[in-house]
Motif scaffolding. Structure first.
Motif, PDB file in Angstrom:
ATOM      1  N   ARG A 120     -12.668  -0.762  -5.134  1.00 46.53           N
ATOM      2  CA  ARG A 120     -11.931  -2.030  -5.074  1.00 46.53           C
ATOM      3  C   ARG A 120     -12.241  -2.853  -6.312  1.00 46.53           C
ATOM      4  NH1 ARG A 120     -12.957  -7.254  -3.776  1.00 46.53           N
ATOM      5  NH2 ARG A 120     -11.242  -8.475  -2.845  1.00 46.53           N
TER       6      ARG A 120
ATOM      7  N   THR B  19       0.837  -1.186   0.000  1.00 49.93           N
ATOM      8  CA  THR B  19       0.000   0.000   0.000  1.00 49.93           C
ATOM      9  C   THR B  19       0.876   1.241   0.000  1.00 49.93           C
ATOM     10  OG1 THR B  19      -1.838   1.126   1.124  1.00 49.93           O
ATOM     11  CG2 THR B  19      -0.164   0.121   2.524  1.00 49.93           C
TER      12      THR B  19
ATOM     13  N   VAL C  61      -7.039  -4.780  -6.297  1.00 50.78           N
ATOM     14  CA  VAL C  61      -6.395  -3.486  -6.149  1.00 50.78           C
ATOM     15  C   VAL C  61      -7.461  -2.480  -5.716  1.00 50.78           C
ATOM     16  CG1 VAL C  61      -6.702  -2.944  -8.598  1.00 50.78           C
ATOM     17  CG2 VAL C  61      -4.990  -1.705  -7.253  1.00 50.78           C
ATOM     18  N   THR C  62      -7.110  -1.620  -4.775  1.00 45.87           N
ATOM     19  CA  THR C  62      -8.036  -0.618  -4.245  1.00 45.87           C
ATOM     20  C   THR C  62      -7.435   0.769  -4.427  1.00 45.87           C
ATOM     21  OG1 THR C  62      -8.890  -2.163  -2.583  1.00 45.87           O
ATOM     22  CG2 THR C  62      -9.274   0.179  -2.195  1.00 45.87           C
ATOM     23  N   PHE C  63      -8.261   1.703  -4.903  1.00 48.62           N
ATOM     24  CA  PHE C  63      -7.872   3.105  -5.013  1.00 48.62           C
ATOM     25  C   PHE C  63      -8.793   3.929  -4.113  1.00 48.62           C
ATOM     26  CE2 PHE C  63      -6.983   1.082  -9.098  1.00 48.62           C
ATOM     27  CZ  PHE C  63      -5.649   1.387  -9.278  1.00 48.62           C
TER      28      PHE C  63
ATOM     29  N   SER D 209     -13.695   5.272  -2.281  1.00 45.44           N
ATOM     30  CA  SER D 209     -12.736   4.227  -2.620  1.00 45.44           C
ATOM     31  C   SER D 209     -13.373   3.230  -3.581  1.00 45.44           C
ATOM     32  CB  SER D 209     -12.233   3.506  -1.364  1.00 45.44           C
ATOM     33  OG  SER D 209     -13.291   2.876  -0.677  1.00 45.44           O
TER      34      SER D 209
ATOM     35  N   THR E 269      -3.493   3.754  -2.533  1.00 47.83           N
ATOM     36  CA  THR E 269      -3.800   2.544  -3.286  1.00 47.83           C
ATOM     37  C   THR E 269      -3.244   1.343  -2.545  1.00 47.83           C
ATOM     38  OG1 THR E 269      -3.608   1.432  -5.439  1.00 47.83           O
ATOM     39  CG2 THR E 269      -1.715   2.692  -4.691  1.00 47.83           C
TER      40      THR E 269
END
Length: 700
Positions: free
Chosen positions: A648, A183, A660-662, A646, A696
């Motif tokens: 995902r 992260t 992946v998460t923003f 957010s 992220t």
């Protein structure tokens, strides 16, 4: 006590564990030990993003901050992470660097901070400018026990416990292979950059764990400018391994943390005051299960550390070390879980435990003037009994007795403790035997609600800094005067709670009342000093504020409410509202207010989530604090507006990662000037202004 003998004892215990033979399937630790269950242990679906985690099986109120919330929040200290939660705030001495959790207006020596059950073993409870060497980036979950937890963890937990949990020592054996996450983030308020990576691996009967993290931030923005000398840098890493066998496991981990951060403030910023700290920790943990008729499980925790920090300031353009603090500490705990016992009135579960601790605090330079070297030794035994009266009613009775000896150098000051003339120093050794008892009741109610009623009598031994402080502390801007004649502090408390953990309506509500006998507190005297006592109040000392430890009976009472309501489906996701409120009032027996008590806070928000997206907007209003102690100033209220978004994305198999998460998080979007009444420096140091943070996270 040296650390090496304690580690040798852990090795001996490991040999005994490994010698054990096969046994039946693992049993569950009774809930009376007040540990928030992991998601996979809940027996229900995992928490959804942003869902309020309510622990309704504990006899005391527990706040749980899951990993996703930690990453979205982005708080750089435990105090920053927990700042806006009901019943909790931070000391905010140096926001983003040195901010220790404050629970129900109680701080420092009354709030235990720990990682996986082992204390932080630092000097953060000695003074507010000292950071906690446990970083939220290393946390997979943060648990907060709001209220007395002294019966399991010791008298320092008379106000509560903040526990970072992670798998630095693996406690679960998965399938062979590896998994992990990485992260990173950037913050607009201070140009801060941060990153972390974690790997978990399994091979046969062995499980391994490793992590590394770092952050670098400049002076943060405030309304109309920047908070000078508020920079912070931190780095940490760990490696651990566990061996699993039929009857349990044994594991160990080594970790290192270091940080360099500035101390903002009217006097400290121009002098470039900064603190460089480092700590190395070695911890061990394990359990053995039995198939006998009496003992079910034995678990142990052991940890030792070497800690040091230097306090520096600019002198002729170069940094000079003014003070050095060192702390060597070891702590251990063993708990025996007995088999359930059928009685005429219900099933009885019991846990018996013993705990020991030893710490050596040493100082050099100016710190030697603040407090001379001190040694603390503790030993304790405790017993938890939980009786299931009916399937819907449970009762708990607990007892703890401990012994503490604190040796150091006492000082009698003129005008304090009966002193006259000049300060007189003497070798001192104080011994205390605190005792604590607790009674509790849990009752299941209709509609999935659970009610709790708990009464506790808790005693606390004074800490070394409260007894033996004796001089200047430049980093905090204070001249501190301890009291070697302090007696035990006792608290008699009662609290009632109502909780609902499942369904579209989730809430946690608690009200409490506590009476303290001999409450120990820091009180500003209104005098200023230079580097020696003779300058205090003379008119020539203007640099340091005189602060004295005192003792007086006190009453604390308050309430905490937090809830969520899933209103319904909107645009393919769940739309809901949330709210929260908390307050604490604290007064001494003479009718004056206790110092640095948080104000009333009221807040709410809206959220929307589906399988991929999460959005939330919250507003927290803190009322003005006008209930102030002597030599305090009123603190204006503020509005804290935050928003987050957010996304995902699950990745296809073979992509090299699972998801992946923003995320984008906005904090203090109204750019309000926020002063935390709890902070000693609230008139000089304000909280960060408007900021936007992008992050992220990749999981593989």
């Amino acid at each position: 006590m040296p650390i090496r003998p304690a580690l040798a004892s852990a090795a001996s215990l490991a040999v005994l564990i490994l010698a054990a033979g096969p046994v039946a399937a693992q049993t569950t630790l009774p809930e009376i030990l007040i540990e928030a269950p992991r998601t996979e242990d809940r027996g229900t679906a995992a928490l959804r993003e942003g869902e309020l985690a309510v622990i309704d099986r504990a006899f005391v109120p527990v706040t749980v901050v899951p990993e996703g919330e930690i990453q979205r929040n982005g708080g750089r200290t435990l105090g920053d992470q927990l700042f806006a939660l009901p019943g909790i705030t931070g000391s905010s001495f140096a926001p983003g660097a040195a901010s220790r959790p404050v629970i129900r207006g109680l701080d420092n020596a009354r709030v235990r901070v720990q990682e996986n059950g082992i204390g932080a073993q630092d000097v953060s409870d000695l003074s507010e400018d000292h950071a906690v060497p446990l970083d939220p980036m290393a946390a997979e979950r943060i648990e907060v026990i709001r209220g007395p937890a002294a019966l399991r963890f010791g008298s320092q937990a008379i106000g509560g416990v903040v526990n970072i949990t992670n798998e630095r020592i693996p406690t679960r054996l998965g399938r062979d292979g590896a998994s992990g996450m990485a992260t990173g983030g950037v913050n607009s308020a201070d140009g801060g950059l941060e990153g972390a990576a974690r790997v978990r691996a399994t091979s046969g009967n062995w499980a391994f764990s490793g992590d590394v993290f770092g952050r670098n931030a400049g002076d943060y923005a405030i309304p109309g400018g920047r908070q000078a000398n508020s920079f912070s840098n931190a780095f940490g890493a760990s490696f651990g391994a566990s061996y699993f066998f039929d009857r349990g496991y044994i594991g160990a981990a080594i970790s290192h943390f270091r940080a360099l951060y500035g101390i903002p403030g009217t006097e400290s910023a121009p002098d470039g005051v900064r603190i460089g700290m480092q700590q190395t920790r070695l911890t061990a943990k394990g359990e053995i299960r039995f198939d006998g008729h009496v003992v079910d499980t034995v678990r142990f925790w052991l940890g030792g550390s070497i800690y040091r920090h230097n306090e520096q300031h600019l002198d002729m353009g170069a940094f000079e070390t003014a003070a050095t603090f060192r702390n060597e500490e070891v702590e251990g705990r063993v708990e025996t879980v007995f088999r359930p016992l059928a009685t005429p009135v219900g099933t009885l579960n019991s846990v018996f435990g013993v705990q020991f601790g030893a710490g050596n605090l040493s100082t050099a330079g100016e710190a030697g003037g603040l407090i001379a070297p001190a040694a603390t030794r503790t030993a304790a035994a405790f017993l938890f009994n939980e009786l299931a009266l009916t399937p819907a009613t449970r009762a708990q009775a607990s007892l703890r007795i401990e012994h503490a000896r604190i040796a150091g150098t006492g000082t009698i000051f003129p005008g304090f403790d009966g002193g006259a003339g000049v300060p007189v120093e003497f070798a001192a050794g104080r011994s205390f035997t605190p005792m604590s008892v607790s009674l509790g009741l849990l009752q299941d109610l209709p509609f999935g609600m659970v009610a709790s009623l708990t009464g506790q009598y808790v005693e606390r031994a004074p800490r070394a800094q409260e007894l033996y402080s004796r001089g200047p502390h430049e980093a905090s801007g204070t001249f501190e005067i301890g009291n070697p004649n302090l007696t035990k502090e006792t608290a008699t408390s009662i609290e009632i709670g109502l909780r609902r953990a499942q369904g579209p309506v989730r809430f946690d509500a608690t009200a409490y009342y506590a009476r303290y006998s001999g409450f120990i507190y820091k009180q500003l005297t209104g005098l200023t000093c230079d580097d020696d006592f003779a300058s205090c109040g003379s008119g020539g000392g203007t640099e340091l504020r005189q602060l004295a430890f005192a003792q007086q009976n006190a009453t604390f009472y308050g309430a905490e409410v937090r809830g969520q309501l899933d209103i319904g489906e909107v645009a393919g996701g769940t739309f809901g509202v949330e709210g929260r409120y908390d307050f604490v009032h604290a007064r001494f027996a003479d009718g004056t207010n206790a110092p640095r008590i948080p104000p009333h806070r009221l807040g709410g928000g809206l959220y929307w989530r589906n399988e991929a997206w999460f959005a939330r907007v919250t507003l927290l209003h803190a009322f003005a604090q006008t209930r102030i102690a002597a030599d305090e100033t009123p603190t204006p209220g503020y509005n804290l507006l935050n928003a987050e978004l957010s996304y995902r994305m699950a990745l296809r198999p073979g992509a090299g990662a699972r998801s992946v998460t923003f995320g984008l998080v906005g904090t203090n979007l109204l750019d309000e000037t926020i002063r935390n009444h709890v902070s000693f420096k609230k008139d000089e140091v304000v909280m960060p202004g408007r900021s936007v943070r992008f992050f992220t996270t990749v999981r593989f």
